[in-house]
Structure formats: C-alpha cells, structure tokens
Motif scaffolding. Structure first.
Motif, PDB file in Angstrom:
ATOM      1  N   ARG A   1       0.562  -0.955  -0.074  1.00  0.00           N
ATOM      2  CA  ARG A   1       0.042   0.036  -0.196  1.00  0.00           C
ATOM      3  C   ARG A   1       1.285   1.143  -0.147  1.00  0.00           C
ATOM      4  N   VAL A   2       1.440   1.459  -0.936  1.00  0.00           N
ATOM      5  CA  VAL A   2       1.501   2.832  -0.882  1.00  0.00           C
ATOM      6  C   VAL A   2       0.977   4.219  -1.626  1.00  0.00           C
ATOM      7  N   VAL A   3       1.407   5.266  -1.196  1.00  0.00           N
ATOM      8  CA  VAL A   3       0.722   6.661  -1.677  1.00  0.00           C
ATOM      9  C   VAL A   3       1.700   6.867  -2.956  1.00  0.00           C
ATOM     10  N   VAL A   4       0.256   7.140  -4.004  1.00  0.00           N
ATOM     11  CA  VAL A   4       1.327   7.762  -5.406  1.00  0.00           C
ATOM     12  C   VAL A   4       1.225   9.150  -5.412  1.00  0.00           C
ATOM     13  N   ASP A   5       1.960  10.031  -6.356  1.00  0.00           N
ATOM     14  CA  ASP A   5       2.162  10.744  -6.199  1.00  0.00           C
ATOM     15  C   ASP A   5       1.135  11.022  -8.044  1.00  0.00           C
ATOM     16  N   ILE A   6       0.178  11.811  -8.145  1.00  0.00           N
ATOM     17  CA  ILE A   6      -1.023  11.730  -9.421  1.00  0.00           C
ATOM     18  C   ILE A   6      -0.743  13.200 -10.076  1.00  0.00           C
ATOM     19  N   HIS A   7       0.462  13.477  -9.939  1.00  0.00           N
ATOM     20  CA  HIS A   7       1.318  14.324 -10.983  1.00  0.00           C
ATOM     21  C   HIS A   7       2.327  13.989 -10.992  1.00  0.00           C
ATOM     22  N   LYS A   8       3.211  13.023 -10.965  1.00  0.00           N
ATOM     23  CA  LYS A   8       4.055  11.914 -11.380  1.00  0.00           C
ATOM     24  C   LYS A   8       4.268  11.116 -12.159  1.00  0.00           C
ATOM     25  N   PRO A   9       4.569  10.637 -13.340  1.00  0.00           N
ATOM     26  CA  PRO A   9       4.412   9.611 -13.983  1.00  0.00           C
ATOM     27  C   PRO A   9       4.555   8.225 -12.793  1.00  0.00           C
ATOM     28  N   LEU A  10       3.674   7.109 -13.143  1.00  0.00           N
ATOM     29  CA  LEU A  10       3.173   6.436 -12.759  1.00  0.00           C
ATOM     30  C   LEU A  10       4.737   5.645 -12.915  1.00  0.00           C
ATOM     31  N   LEU A  11       5.344   4.890 -11.661  1.00  0.00           N
ATOM     32  CA  LEU A  11       6.570   3.652 -12.003  1.00  0.00           C
ATOM     33  C   LEU A  11       6.636   2.221 -13.212  1.00  0.00           C
ATOM     34  N   ARG A  12       6.954   1.724 -13.749  1.00  0.00           N
ATOM     35  CA  ARG A  12       6.389   0.582 -15.103  1.00  0.00           C
ATOM     36  C   ARG A  12       7.395  -0.051 -13.464  1.00  0.00           C
TER      37      ARG A  12
ATOM     38  N   GLU B   1      -3.706  -1.975  -8.606  1.00  0.00           N
ATOM     39  CA  GLU B   1      -4.943  -2.377  -8.586  1.00  0.00           C
ATOM     40  C   GLU B   1      -5.763  -0.778  -8.568  1.00  0.00           C
ATOM     41  N   ARG B   2      -7.623  -1.338  -9.487  1.00  0.00           N
ATOM     42  CA  ARG B   2      -7.944  -0.180  -9.050  1.00  0.00           C
ATOM     43  C   ARG B   2      -7.334   0.567  -9.867  1.00  0.00           C
ATOM     44  N   LEU B   3      -7.195   0.631 -11.015  1.00  0.00           N
ATOM     45  CA  LEU B   3      -6.623   1.909 -11.622  1.00  0.00           C
ATOM     46  C   LEU B   3      -7.376   2.135 -12.947  1.00  0.00           C
ATOM     47  N   GLN B   4      -7.711   3.513 -12.734  1.00  0.00           N
ATOM     48  CA  GLN B   4      -8.911   3.481 -14.579  1.00  0.00           C
ATOM     49  C   GLN B   4      -8.022   4.572 -14.905  1.00  0.00           C
ATOM     50  N   ASN B   5      -8.506   5.358 -15.762  1.00  0.00           N
ATOM     51  CA  ASN B   5      -7.705   6.510 -16.983  1.00  0.00           C
ATOM     52  C   ASN B   5      -6.656   7.075 -16.522  1.00  0.00           C
ATOM     53  N   PHE B   6      -5.749   6.960 -16.692  1.00  0.00           N
ATOM     54  CA  PHE B   6      -4.546   7.946 -17.026  1.00  0.00           C
ATOM     55  C   PHE B   6      -4.382   8.143 -18.259  1.00  0.00           C
ATOM     56  N   CYS B   7      -3.201   8.760 -18.138  1.00  0.00           N
ATOM     57  CA  CYS B   7      -2.483   9.053 -19.426  1.00  0.00           C
ATOM     58  C   CYS B   7      -1.741   8.006 -20.444  1.00  0.00           C
ATOM     59  N   PHE B   8      -1.832   7.919 -21.344  1.00  0.00           N
ATOM     60  CA  PHE B   8      -0.694   6.478 -22.022  1.00  0.00           C
ATOM     61  C   PHE B   8       0.726   7.285 -22.863  1.00  0.00           C
ATOM     62  N   GLN B   9       0.462   8.209 -22.159  1.00  0.00           N
ATOM     63  CA  GLN B   9       1.905   8.831 -23.324  1.00  0.00           C
ATOM     64  C   GLN B   9       2.556   9.454 -22.231  1.00  0.00           C
ATOM     65  N   CYS B  10       2.248   9.808 -20.564  1.00  0.00           N
ATOM     66  CA  CYS B  10       2.792  10.562 -19.982  1.00  0.00           C
ATOM     67  C   CYS B  10       2.812  10.169 -17.940  1.00  0.00           C
TER      68      CYS B  10
ATOM     69  N   VAL C   1       0.419  10.216 -16.495  1.00  0.00           N
ATOM     70  CA  VAL C   1       0.056  11.060 -15.110  1.00  0.00           C
ATOM     71  C   VAL C   1      -1.224  10.716 -14.818  1.00  0.00           C
ATOM     72  N   LEU C   2      -1.730  11.137 -14.214  1.00  0.00           N
ATOM     73  CA  LEU C   2      -2.986  10.563 -13.540  1.00  0.00           C
ATOM     74  C   LEU C   2      -4.428  11.681 -13.689  1.00  0.00           C
ATOM     75  N   PHE C   3      -3.700  12.528 -13.777  1.00  0.00           N
ATOM     76  CA  PHE C   3      -4.430  13.631 -13.738  1.00  0.00           C
ATOM     77  C   PHE C   3      -5.399  13.849 -15.217  1.00  0.00           C
ATOM     78  N   HIS C   4      -4.787  13.215 -16.110  1.00  0.00           N
ATOM     79  CA  HIS C   4      -5.842  13.290 -17.422  1.00  0.00           C
ATOM     80  C   HIS C   4      -5.582  12.081 -18.092  1.00  0.00           C
ATOM     81  N   LYS C   5      -6.511  12.396 -19.198  1.00  0.00           N
ATOM     82  CA  LYS C   5      -5.880  11.313 -19.905  1.00  0.00           C
ATOM     83  C   LYS C   5      -5.427  11.285 -21.260  1.00  0.00           C
ATOM     84  N   GLY C   6      -4.678  11.799 -21.737  1.00  0.00           N
ATOM     85  CA  GLY C   6      -3.172  11.703 -22.963  1.00  0.00           C
ATOM     86  C   GLY C   6      -3.568  12.740 -24.080  1.00  0.00           C
ATOM     87  N   LYS C   7      -5.175  13.302 -24.058  1.00  0.00           N
ATOM     88  CA  LYS C   7      -5.642  13.708 -25.295  1.00  0.00           C
ATOM     89  C   LYS C   7      -4.487  15.481 -25.055  1.00  0.00           C
TER      90      LYS C   7
END
Length: 270
Positions: A173-184, A202-211, A213-219
């Motif tokens: 269980r980790v606190v994730v910075d939602i403005h930084k890229p997810l570590l792969r 777990e339970r990850l939904q919309n995020f940007c496939f380009q960068c 970041v959880l804040f936006h969807k990539g458009k």
C-alpha cells in the motif's frame, strides 16, 4: 489561475493600513467549527472537463452505502465538500480509497474547520501496488518497504504472520503522487542476478498512456519523454498492462467504481 501568477500579483499589491490589520477569531468559535470539520472531507474528480454535480451526488451516495446521511457542496473546479453524519462513515470512505467517478480518480483530503479550501493541494492518493517477478527470498515486509519507497510513502506491506508473502506477487500500500508519471517497475539485484520487477496498480482507471500521469487522459498531452521530443507520433510508453484487479477477487465491483457495463467488461476480464 496558477499559484505562481497569484504569488506575483500579490507581490505587486500595496495594502492600506486597514487592509494590513488582522482580525482575530474568537477561540470558542474556532473550536466549534473545528469539531464540525472533523466530519468533512474534500473530494476532487481528476478530470479536465466539468462534471454533473447532481450525478456525482447521486452516484457516490449509492456507491458508498452509508449508515447516516451525507451532504455534498460544490466548490468549483470539480471539487466537493462532503459532510458525513457519523465519523464512522467518514472513516469508512476515507480509508477505502481510491474511489472513482465515471472512471476518473476521486482524490480525498481530510479537512478541519480552520482550513482554507483554496489552500488544499490534491497531490497524493494511496494505491495497492503489486510487485511481480520478485525472487521468493525477497518477498518480505522489510524489502517491500525499502523497494517501493521510490514510488512514495509506504503505508503497509501485505504479508503473513511470519513477515513473508510467498505468493505470485507482493502487495504494498503506497501513497502515489498523482502529478508524477507512474513507475512501471524497477531492477533488483540478488547476488549476481538481476530481475526486472514490474509494478501493477490495483483499481487503476483513467490515466495518460503518453506520460502516465493520473491527472489527465492523454488528449493533447504535452509531457513527452525527453528521448521523443520533436517526434510527430511518439510511441506510447504506458498502457493497460499497468492495471490489475485486486488480489483474491475475480468480481468487478461496480459500486466502487460507479462504472458502466462497458467498464465491467473491460476490467472484469483482467
């Protein structure tokens, strides 16, 4: 308006004597409002477009299934002040996140009566992260805490009574910075052998496939990786493989996501 713009504008202001004077709040009033604040949280839907406040209120009330009443007040910028009748309901919701509305992450912050809404900073959200391909000998509480510290603050490691978790993966269980890229993932070396440890959220939904970041969807994403700067069609570095269903369950919980039938089909098969 960005925080930097506000700061610059504030530096140029020259306050009058009356404006510089400070009004002191009575202590008993402050304490009364602080007690009410303990029943409140502020939630923000991580989406770049507006959301229907009435749909948000109805959906989240149905998803949470609380014992007492809950009130929602729209604060603007996809933010809501959420007041619970009971502290038990508030703790249930706050400890159960991440939550989602229309597949957008709903970040939550605890507040009290003396907080200013404008000063709240939505930056972190706890996730269960699965570590895959770990050697069995390293699947311990101590290593889980040390290894995932690169993601963020570690809340706890899902282990057995003996301090180990010899399973398909190690959950942290980790606190994730939602403005930084997810570590792969990350390399680990045991003896002379290196292993690539992949991270799945777990339970990850919309995020940007380009960068990632959880804040936006990539458009219209402008956060290209340095090695792809200048490319017209930079390859996507992230994808659905970062998502995973919670361990020990094969059932998509639509109450938790507020999702549609299409959501269930997409995530229920993972």
């Amino acid at each position: 308006m960005e925080a930097e713009d506000l700061a610059k504008r504030w530096e140029r202001l020259h306050l009058s004597e009356e404006e510089r004077s400070c009004f002191h709040v009575k202590q008993d009033l402050s304490k009364e409002e602080d007690r009410r604040g303990k029943h409140c949280i502020v939630g923000r839907a991580m989406t770049e477009k507006g959301i229907n406040s009435e749909a948000f209120r109805i959906t989240m009330s149905q998803i949470w299934r609380l014992e007492g009443w809950v009130r929602f007040k729209e604060l603007g910028d996809q933010c809501f002040l959420i007041e619970f009748q009971t502290l038990a309901d508030k703790e249930k919701i706050f400890s159960g996140h991440p939550w989602f509305f229309d597949r957008h992450l709903l970040t939550l912050l605890e507040v009290d009566g003396i907080d200013s809404i404008s000063e709240l900073h939505f930056a972190y959200e706890p996730f269960w992260v699965q570590l895959h391909n770990l050697p069995l000998a390293t699947m311990t509480e101590e290593l889980g805490e040390q290894f995932t510290a690169s993601i963020g603050h570690v809340i706890r490691v899902d282990i057995e009574a003996d301090g180990r978790a010899w399973e398909r993966c190690l959950r942290v269980r980790v606190v994730v910075d939602i403005h930084k890229p997810l570590l792969r993932g990350k390399w680990i070396k045991v003896g002379k052998k290196k292993h690539w440890i992949s991270f799945k959220y777990e339970r990850l939904q919309n995020f940007c496939f380009q960068c990632a970041v959880l804040f936006h969807k990539g458009k219209d994403c402008t956060r290209l990786r340095p090695e792809h700067q200048g490319e017209k069609e930079a390859p996507q570095q992230f994808g659905l493989w970062l998502r995973v269903q919670p361990r020990n369950t094969n059932v998509f919980d639509s109450r938790r996501y507020g999702g549609s039938d299409d959501d269930k089909k997409q995530y229920g098969e993972q």
